[in-house]
Design an enzyme around this catalytic site. Structure first.
Site, mmCIF file in Angstrom:
data_model
loop_
_atom_site.group_PDB
_atom_site.id
_atom_site.type_symbol
_atom_site.label_atom_id
_atom_site.label_comp_id
_atom_site.label_asym_id
_atom_site.label_seq_id
_atom_site.Cartn_x
_atom_site.Cartn_y
_atom_site.Cartn_z
ATOM 1 N N HIS A 57 -5.770 10.026 -6.881
ATOM 2 C CA HIS A 57 -6.424 10.239 -5.586
ATOM 3 C C HIS A 57 -6.582 11.757 -5.400
ATOM 4 O O HIS A 57 -5.782 12.537 -5.924
ATOM 5 C CB HIS A 57 -5.492 9.653 -4.514
ATOM 6 C CG HIS A 57 -6.033 9.639 -3.128
ATOM 7 N ND1 HIS A 57 -6.052 10.748 -2.325
ATOM 8 C CD2 HIS A 57 -6.542 8.628 -2.373
ATOM 9 C CE1 HIS A 57 -6.543 10.429 -1.128
ATOM 10 N NE2 HIS A 57 -6.859 9.143 -1.142
ATOM 11 N N ASP A 61 2.952 9.769 -6.941
ATOM 12 C CA ASP A 61 2.193 9.387 -5.753
ATOM 13 C C ASP A 61 2.405 7.887 -5.566
ATOM 14 O O ASP A 61 1.797 7.065 -6.258
ATOM 15 C CB ASP A 61 0.715 9.719 -5.960
ATOM 16 C CG ASP A 61 -0.132 9.239 -4.784
ATOM 17 O OD1 ASP A 61 0.418 8.572 -3.885
ATOM 18 O OD2 ASP A 61 -1.344 9.523 -4.780
ATOM 19 N N GLN A 88 0.355 3.795 -2.719
ATOM 20 C CA GLN A 88 -0.073 2.397 -2.815
ATOM 21 C C GLN A 88 1.062 1.501 -3.313
ATOM 22 O O GLN A 88 0.931 0.279 -3.308
ATOM 23 C CB GLN A 88 -1.258 2.266 -3.792
ATOM 24 C CG GLN A 88 -2.511 2.981 -3.341
ATOM 25 C CD GLN A 88 -3.187 2.292 -2.160
ATOM 26 O OE1 GLN A 88 -2.959 1.124 -1.874
ATOM 27 N NE2 GLN A 88 -4.023 3.036 -1.450
ATOM 28 N N LYS A 130 -0.028 2.745 5.610
ATOM 29 C CA LYS A 130 -0.413 1.730 4.626
ATOM 30 C C LYS A 130 0.651 0.644 4.498
ATOM 31 O O LYS A 130 0.509 -0.283 3.716
ATOM 32 C CB LYS A 130 -0.640 2.377 3.257
ATOM 33 C CG LYS A 130 -1.837 3.323 3.212
ATOM 34 C CD LYS A 130 -2.112 3.755 1.799
ATOM 35 C CE LYS A 130 -2.933 5.018 1.725
ATOM 36 N NZ LYS A 130 -4.359 4.820 1.950
ATOM 37 N N CYS A 176 -11.855 8.462 -2.442
ATOM 38 C CA CYS A 176 -11.136 9.732 -2.653
ATOM 39 C C CYS A 176 -10.651 9.850 -4.094
ATOM 40 O O CYS A 176 -9.531 10.303 -4.362
ATOM 41 C CB CYS A 176 -9.964 9.880 -1.689
ATOM 42 S SG CYS A 176 -10.457 9.905 0.021
HETATM 43 C C1 LIG Z 1 -3.013 6.606 -4.167
HETATM 44 C C2 LIG Z 1 -3.153 7.375 -2.887
HETATM 45 N N1 LIG Z 1 -2.590 8.578 -2.803
HETATM 46 C C3 LIG Z 1 -2.659 9.319 -1.681
HETATM 47 C C4 LIG Z 1 -3.352 8.857 -0.582
HETATM 48 C C5 LIG Z 1 -3.401 9.712 0.641
HETATM 49 O O1 LIG Z 1 -2.825 9.054 1.709
HETATM 50 P P1 LIG Z 1 -2.942 9.653 3.170
HETATM 51 O O2 LIG Z 1 -4.411 9.732 3.473
HETATM 52 O O3 LIG Z 1 -2.218 8.689 4.026
HETATM 53 O O4 LIG Z 1 -2.320 10.996 3.130
HETATM 54 C C6 LIG Z 1 -3.965 7.610 -0.627
HETATM 55 C C7 LIG Z 1 -4.744 7.098 0.521
HETATM 56 O O5 LIG Z 1 -5.698 6.378 0.360
HETATM 57 C C8 LIG Z 1 -3.849 6.838 -1.810
HETATM 58 O O6 LIG Z 1 -4.396 5.628 -1.903
#
Ligand SMILES: Cc1ncc(COP(=O)(O)O)c(C=O)c1O
Length: 410
Positions: free
Chosen positions: A123, A199, A202, A225, A367
């Site tokens: 992401h 990260d 998810q 989430k 993203c």
């Molecule tokens: C794999 C992953 N990493 C990071 C993020 C970033 O999350 P946030 O927008 O809550 O900071 C997301 C959000 O879609 C994500 O799916």
């Protein structure tokens, strides 16, 4: 099914909404999840009974507020099986948690000649902060490529890790659904002398999470989430690393002392929580952790494997080669985010047509633009499943796609 979804659905007031005579089929939980009554009520109750500043005042209400805030930290720590509450830093979201690691750990440890390893399925939150710091500090980025079915291609991992100081990777792709072999990757990172940053945005909402078993140095995730409110996320980090890192943001709350000639940072976790924290949101996140724990994370995972396997099977059975599903098809190695291309219809059009049936799916680059380039597409449609989705939702999705073909006469 391992969860009683009809009971779970009753916990989520928004799912009672009927628009144009049709019930809501919410298939966008990979973007953000819906909130159960228990979370909404916990936040309202806190605001009505105990809201006050945390950590700063000596009166009863402030003590209550502080204890509730710290209890939320304790619950989150237990949820991911950390060893001490101090290892949990509350942030705004996963993005801020990752920026914290990059800026604080990376700022202190990376310079010209250094290398950070990332993957093609990250992401932007786990790419752009590194690119920003790399541009300032002159270190370079290296990338783990993907296999044709959307897993990490680990053939050359030892070579890719050679000389690397940090390896950042997702535990579950928000586009492909792929679950990565976290323990294998953290072990490989450590064997190469690198730290491992996961990260887990998810992953934590969908899979039982044990940071000790993962062997990671940092994991980042977001409350919104996982049935909690937006505005709060968390970084779990190894205490010795967090202790050694400089503060990320400066201001109130993060100091032990301030003089005209400088400051002394507070001990963990306050060192990384500058300013008034998201107090009510922390209470909501704590309630979300209680809610998911009540459902049982092993059952949550099993349920999502069932629904995901059914969805992939039914989409393929109905549409064959007219649908291209990105990522692995085996639910054992993937989560419930299913990205797809449908005939020649643009993902935004697919999403708009599904909206007419009150089916909410995401369309776009999610993203993950570097990944879109690897996949050779500009965007995908993505249906993602969570605890309140069942096979009926799958069938409505599958049937509603027919309407897209009719409208676009394909
Ligand atoms: C794999 C992953 N990493 C990071 C993020 C970033 O999350 P946030 O927008 O809550 O900071 C997301 C959000 O879609 C994500 O799916």
């Amino acid at each position: 099914m391992s969860l009683d979804v009809s009971r779970v659905r009753k916990d989520f007031p928004i799912l009672d909404r009927v628009i144009n005579g049709k019930r809501l089929v919410y298939l966008d939980s990979a973007a953000t999840s819906q909130k159960p009554r228990a979370v909404i009520d916990a936040m309202t109750h806190f605001q009505e009974h105990s809201y006050a500043p945390t950590h700063r005042s000596a009166y009863q209400l402030a003590t209550e507020s502080t204890e509730a805030y710290e209890m939320a930290r304790h619950k989150v720590r237990r949820f991911v099986n950390g060893q001490a509450d101090e290892e949990i830093v509350f942030t705004k979201n996963a993005t801020e948690a990752l920026n914290l690691v990059v800026r604080s750990w990376g700022g202190a440890n990376l310079g010209p000649g250094d290398t950070v390893l990332l993957t093609h399925m990250e992401h932007h939150a786990n790419i752009v902060p590194w690119q920003m710091l790399a541009a300032e500090r002159g270190f370079s980025l290296r990338w783990v490529p993907l296999t044709a079915d959307g897993q990490l291609d680990l053939t050359d991992l030892p070579t890719l890790l050679d000389g690397v100081k940090a390896f950042g990777f997702t535990a579950m792709s928000n586009v492909l659904g792929t679950i990565t072999p976290v323990r294998h990757l953290t072990d490989a990172a450590h064997a190469a002398g690198a730290i491992a940053i996961v990260d887990a945005c998810q992953f934590v909402p969908h899979v039982p999470t044990d940071v000790q078993a993962m062997g990671a140095d940092f994991i980042a995730f977001s409350s919104h989430k996982m049935c909690g409110p937006s505005g709060i996320g968390a970084l779990w980090g190894r205490q010795e690393l967090l202790d050694a890192m400089p503060p990320f943001l400066g201001g109130g709350q993060m100091i032990a002392d301030v003089r005209l000639d400088g400051f002394t940072a507070a001990p963990l976790p306050a060192k990384f929580e500058a300013g008034t924290p998201p107090i009510t949101e922390a209470i909501g996140l704590g309630a979300a952790v209680d809610y998911l724990t009540g459902l049982g994370m092993a059952d949550v995972r099993r349920h999502e494997m069932d629904v995901t396997g059914t969805a992939i099977g039914r989409l393929k059975d109905r549409y064959g080669d007219d649908i291209r599903i990105f990522g692995p098809t085996n639910p054992e190695i993937r989560g419930g985010a299913i990205s797809f291309a449908f005939r020649d219809i643009h993902p935004h059009d697919v999403s708009q047509v599904l909206d007419q049936s009150n089916v909410c799916v995401r369309a776009g680059h999610h993203c993950a633009k570097p990944l879109m380039r690897v996949l050779g597409v500009g965007a995908t449609a993505r249906a993602s499943f969570y605890v309140y989705n069942d096979v009926d939702d799958v069938d409505i999705l599958v049937d509603s796609l027919d309407a897209a073909s009719d409208i676009f006469s394909i």
